[in-house]
Write a protein that holds these residues in place. Structure first.
Motif, mmCIF file in Angstrom:
data_model
loop_
_atom_site.group_PDB
_atom_site.id
_atom_site.type_symbol
_atom_site.label_atom_id
_atom_site.label_comp_id
_atom_site.label_asym_id
_atom_site.label_seq_id
_atom_site.Cartn_x
_atom_site.Cartn_y
_atom_site.Cartn_z
ATOM 1 N N ASP A 72 -9.972 -5.452 0.177
ATOM 2 C CA ASP A 72 -10.224 -6.745 -0.242
ATOM 3 C C ASP A 72 -8.886 -7.625 0.052
ATOM 4 O OD1 ASP A 72 -11.715 -9.111 -0.714
ATOM 5 O OD2 ASP A 72 -11.482 -8.696 -3.007
ATOM 6 N N VAL A 73 -8.328 -7.310 0.816
ATOM 7 C CA VAL A 73 -6.775 -8.125 0.954
ATOM 8 C C VAL A 73 -7.176 -9.799 1.649
ATOM 9 C CG1 VAL A 73 -4.753 -8.442 2.202
ATOM 10 C CG2 VAL A 73 -5.723 -5.984 1.844
ATOM 11 N N LYS A 74 -6.534 -10.563 0.622
ATOM 12 C CA LYS A 74 -6.770 -11.747 0.941
ATOM 13 C C LYS A 74 -5.534 -12.598 0.956
ATOM 14 C CE LYS A 74 -11.228 -11.544 -1.743
ATOM 15 N NZ LYS A 74 -11.800 -12.103 -3.042
ATOM 16 N N GLU A 75 -5.677 -13.946 1.343
ATOM 17 C CA GLU A 75 -4.733 -14.797 1.423
ATOM 18 C C GLU A 75 -3.738 -14.974 0.037
ATOM 19 O OE1 GLU A 75 -3.272 -19.294 3.252
ATOM 20 O OE2 GLU A 75 -5.374 -18.759 2.774
ATOM 21 N N GLY A 76 -2.477 -14.816 0.093
ATOM 22 C CA GLY A 76 -1.741 -14.809 -1.044
ATOM 23 C C GLY A 76 -1.216 -13.213 -1.442
ATOM 24 N N PHE A 117 0.782 -1.154 -0.051
ATOM 25 C CA PHE A 117 0.042 -0.176 -0.118
ATOM 26 C C PHE A 117 0.796 1.215 -0.057
ATOM 27 C CE2 PHE A 117 -3.113 2.978 1.923
ATOM 28 C CZ PHE A 117 -4.188 2.739 0.965
ATOM 29 N N TYR A 118 1.857 1.004 0.633
ATOM 30 C CA TYR A 118 2.964 2.434 0.542
ATOM 31 C C TYR A 118 3.327 2.683 -0.789
ATOM 32 C CZ TYR A 118 7.183 5.151 1.641
ATOM 33 O OH TYR A 118 8.120 5.957 1.720
ATOM 34 N N SER A 119 3.721 1.815 -1.496
ATOM 35 C CA SER A 119 4.234 2.130 -3.189
ATOM 36 C C SER A 119 2.968 2.578 -3.666
ATOM 37 C CB SER A 119 5.111 0.999 -3.381
ATOM 38 O OG SER A 119 5.990 0.660 -2.688
ATOM 39 N N GLY A 132 3.485 -2.062 7.951
ATOM 40 C CA GLY A 132 3.543 -2.697 9.013
ATOM 41 C C GLY A 132 2.252 -2.795 10.058
ATOM 42 N N ALA A 133 1.879 -1.304 10.113
ATOM 43 C CA ALA A 133 0.586 -0.996 11.075
ATOM 44 C C ALA A 133 -0.645 -1.616 10.196
ATOM 45 C CB ALA A 133 0.428 0.447 11.166
ATOM 46 N N LEU A 134 -0.697 -1.206 8.899
ATOM 47 C CA LEU A 134 -2.079 -1.550 8.266
ATOM 48 C C LEU A 134 -2.318 -3.069 8.090
ATOM 49 C CD1 LEU A 134 -2.141 1.330 5.429
ATOM 50 C CD2 LEU A 134 -3.246 1.256 7.535
ATOM 51 N N ALA A 143 0.748 -9.838 -0.776
ATOM 52 C CA ALA A 143 1.888 -9.480 0.026
ATOM 53 C C ALA A 143 1.706 -8.860 1.443
ATOM 54 C CB ALA A 143 2.624 -8.740 -0.776
ATOM 55 N N MET A 144 0.666 -8.278 1.527
ATOM 56 C CA MET A 144 0.306 -7.586 2.742
ATOM 57 C C MET A 144 -0.359 -8.752 3.751
ATOM 58 S SD MET A 144 -0.117 -3.657 2.202
ATOM 59 C CE MET A 144 -0.332 -3.211 4.178
ATOM 60 N N TYR A 145 -0.968 -9.683 3.442
ATOM 61 C CA TYR A 145 -2.016 -10.432 3.953
ATOM 62 C C TYR A 145 -1.062 -11.128 5.428
ATOM 63 C CZ TYR A 145 -5.042 -14.316 5.322
ATOM 64 O OH TYR A 145 -5.832 -15.198 6.196
ATOM 65 N N ILE A 146 -1.652 -10.909 6.462
ATOM 66 C CA ILE A 146 -1.288 -11.929 7.585
ATOM 67 C C ILE A 146 -2.267 -12.488 8.067
ATOM 68 C CG2 ILE A 146 -0.622 -11.685 10.024
ATOM 69 C CD1 ILE A 146 0.993 -8.977 9.289
ATOM 70 N N ALA A 147 -2.300 -13.863 8.519
ATOM 71 C CA ALA A 147 -3.625 -14.660 8.728
ATOM 72 C C ALA A 147 -4.131 -13.974 10.027
ATOM 73 C CB ALA A 147 -3.123 -15.942 9.179
#
Length: 692
Positions: free
Chosen positions: A674-678, A62-64, A661-663, A680-684
């Motif tokens: 709509d961030v999903k598994e797979g 998201f930063y880039s 990191g925060a987001l 790059a920013m996804y954390i379980a």
């Protein structure tokens, strides 16, 4: 001029903070003038869409996505090591202060001893290069002679103290601050010091980069000794590196030094001899003017013990060479161009990659802001800070406080008893916005247009005198540790205060004409960040009165620590370069501040809507604008050399990771984009960190 930097006093938004030395005079709050700067007009939402890189998926980085085109096109000016939101605002603030100084300097017949005369003549003394070149090393010759005349290590101890009082270097950093376990009193402290390189690892790391830095350091010292006309420059340079290496071996590392529990060690002054029996404590404390204090807080006791060993192991002549170096390196920027440029060549160019030295006027403005900061600060506020901005900030702060309280109420992992204590602390936060209610008094300071180094020394001596005046007196709740023209903010745990100077209350952080979502994502997250420091891994050790005490239940503390550990692991995995990762332990407090800040700011923003849907502006929902507003404040580009130094020493993560990191821990960000598994920013979900 260099200053002794003491860690662990206050947590700032961008950089470490040294407690300043202020004496206050009663003044009325400034009124706006006809020349007050107009508040910047925003277009639509307050978002600069030209900075976006739509080729990047927001779910991956998201930063880039928000800043990518800017990152590709931005050029770091040759006289800087960074550019971006914070750094560009600082340049603007410096331009604004320059205009103030030039207006003052253009005023005829300034009254001797007036604040205006001091501002004008301090700036003139810095800009008068011809005089500085004629004087050469003469301004510090008397001090060099004092060092050469030392006859014993007992006299050396007294000279250490004298050197600090005048603004020189010393292996020990003495300072006065609120007693962390009794916030009703000021206490004396000693912090480890004495190194020229950024951190102890620079003296021991055997990788090629560090070996080259040490070699360049020795060459730099040799050149400085040669320019000063001192004997045996090459041998002296090698002696300095050897002695500093021995001192560095005893230093605590950067992670240890941010632990407020470990660094609180109160001793009776009569017992200091047990820590360092070969050091002349009586002469040292007497020269500092602190010999009447019955106790003192030693921040790193094992360093003092190790320092005693180094003191014994090295002859007086070696220490004299070291103190000659300390004088040269601390005062080089206030002497001849040759010394000044050689100082720049190593510390700015070699260490940080800065291509060119800043124009002299910029450094002169910084000197005036450093020495006479609240004189120009009063005028800065009148010209550039509207009362409406302070009023709106006060509303934002209280909205964030309310949101923080509700968040504490809803924490599943915290017990009722700890929640009561946490909310008591929250209620006692003291917000300071824009400028102090009392301003520093500079009446005792003598400034001469032909005596730059003397001005620096007299300012340091007066600063020390003002600090001593605090001992035995009431706590100065009105005191600020940043000037109004500073682009930064801070939290001070022993005062339980959050402080926002006027200069940071500008776009992209705070825009009077921008949409609420963007302001909550920007300055709202800054407010939340500083509040978050009150509840980070160190701030949470302090109660609402500013006392370091345990107000947690045992189980709650375990839960809190577990969440901090997870955040450490998350940030440890962020690669700054292929061979360098973020230090999750060093940056934990700031990472908690960032995560808490954006989380609470988002909650406050949603509360501000009073149940109504947010408008769509520029095709963006309120939530989208909030997250963009947050991410654009971290826009930054930094030289690699400087970035490597920061990762080694700075408790703040690099800007890129402060945003992602925060987001990456916020469920609301996942649903918005709509961030999903797979991705790059996804954390379980079970691994996402929620603290406050």
């Amino acid at each position: 001029m260099k200053k002794v930097i003491i860690g662990g006093l206050c947590a700032s938004l961008l950089t470490g903070l040294t407690a300043c030395n202020n004496k206050e005079a009663e003044v009325a709050a400034p009124e706006p003038t006809a020349t007050a700067q107009a508040v910047t007009e925003a277009l639509g939402s307050g978002i600069d869409f030209a900075n976006f890189d739509k080729s990047v998926r927001p779910q991956d980085d998201f930063y880039s996505y928000v800043n990518g085109t800017w990152l590709k096109n931005a050029k770091i000016p040759s006289d800087r090591t960074s550019t971006g939101s914070f750094y560009d605002l600082r340049e603007q603030a410096r331009d604004d202060v320059k205009a103030i100084i030039e207006d003052v300097a253009a005023t005829p017949n300034l009254t001797a001893g007036s604040d205006e005369q001091k501002v004008a003549d301090l700036y003139r003394s810095f800009m008068d290069v011809d005089t500085l070149n004629k004087l050469g090393v003469k301004p510090i010759q008397a001090e060099l002679d004092k060092v050469a005349a030392l006859k014993s290590k007992d006299e050396l101890a007294s000279y250490f103290a004298h050197s600090q009082v005048i603004g020189g270097g010393t292996p020990l950093a003495f300072y006065i601050n609120v007693d962390a376990k009794d916030s009703s009193r000021y206490a004396t402290h000693i912090w480890q010091y004495g190194l020229s390189l950024p951190e102890k690892d620079y003296y021991f790391n055997d990788s090629e980069r560090f070996v080259n830095i040490r070699q360049a350091f020795v060459e730099h010292i040799e050149k400085m000794f040669t320019l000063a006309g001192l004997a045996n420059p090459k041998a002296s340079a090698e002696q300095v590196l050897a002695l500093e290496t021995a001192i560095a071996e005893r230093h605590w590392d950067v992670v240890e030094t941010r632990d407020s529990s470990k660094t609180y060690n109160k001793y009776q002054t009569s017992d200091l001899v047990k820590l360092a029996p070969d050091f002349n404590w009586a002469g040292y404390l007497s020269t500092l003017g602190a010999d009447k204090q019955s106790d003192i807080i030693i921040n790193q006791p094992s360093f003092i013990e190790g320092f005693n060993e180094v003191l014994k192991a090295n002859d007086l002549a070696v220490w004299q060479t070291y103190m000659q170096w300390q004088l040269l390196t601390h005062f080089a920027g206030n002497m001849s161009e040759a010394l000044d440029q050689e100082n720049f060549a190593f510390f700015s160019k070699t260490l940080n990659g800065q291509e060119e030295q800043q124009p002299r006027w910029k450094r002169g403005v910084s000197t005036v802001s450093s020495v006479l900061g609240e004189v120009v600060g009063k005028v800065y506020v009148k010209r550039h800070f509207a009362p409406e901005a302070k009023e709106r900030m006060q509303v934002l702060v209280e909205n964030l406080r309310k949101a923080y309280g509700e968040s504490i109420d809803n924490l599943e992992w915290m017990s009722a008893d700890t929640k009561v204590a946490a909310k008591d602390k929250l209620a006692k936060f003291d917000p300071k916005i824009g400028y102090p209610d009392k301003w520093e008094n500079y009446d005792k300071l003598t400034i001469r247009a032909d005596d730059l180094l003397g001005n620096s020394i007299r300012a340091s001596e007066l600063s020390h005198e003002k600090e001593l005046e605090k001992l035995g007196g009431p706590i100065r709740k009105w005191e600020w540790h940043m000037t109004p023209q500073t682009v930064n903010a801070y939290y001070n745990p022993t005062m339980n205060e959050i402080v926002f100077p006027a200069a940071i209350l500008q776009p992209p952080f705070f825009n009077m004409k921008a949409d609420d979502a963007v302001n909550y994502g920007g300055i709202g997250a800054v407010i939340g960040h500083e509040m978050g420091h009150g509840f980070d891994d160190q701030g949470a050790k302090f109660d609402g009165e500013g006392n370091m005490r345990d107000w947690w239940t045992e189980q709650d503390l375990k839960e809190f620590a577990a969440r901090g550990k997870a955040l450490v692991e998350q940030y440890n995995n962020y690669a700054v370069f292929d061979d360098l990762h973020v230090n999750g332990e060093l940056t934990l407090g700031e990472n908690i501040g960032d995560l808490s800040g954006v989380t609470i700011a988002y909650k406050a923003y949603k509360m501000s809507l009073n149940g109504q849907p947010a408008p769509v502006i520029d095709g963006l929902t309120g939530d989208e604008r909030f997250f963009i507003g947050f991410t654009q404040i971290w826009r930054a580009k930094i030289k690699e050399e400087s970035m490597r130094n920061r990762v080694a020493t700075d408790p703040h993560s690099p800007a890129h990771f402060r945003a992602v990191g925060a987001l990456s821990n916020m469920p609301e960000f996942y649903s918005t984009y709509d961030v999903k598994e797979g991705d790059a920013m996804y954390i379980a979900p079970e691994k996402r960190v929620k603290i406050w």
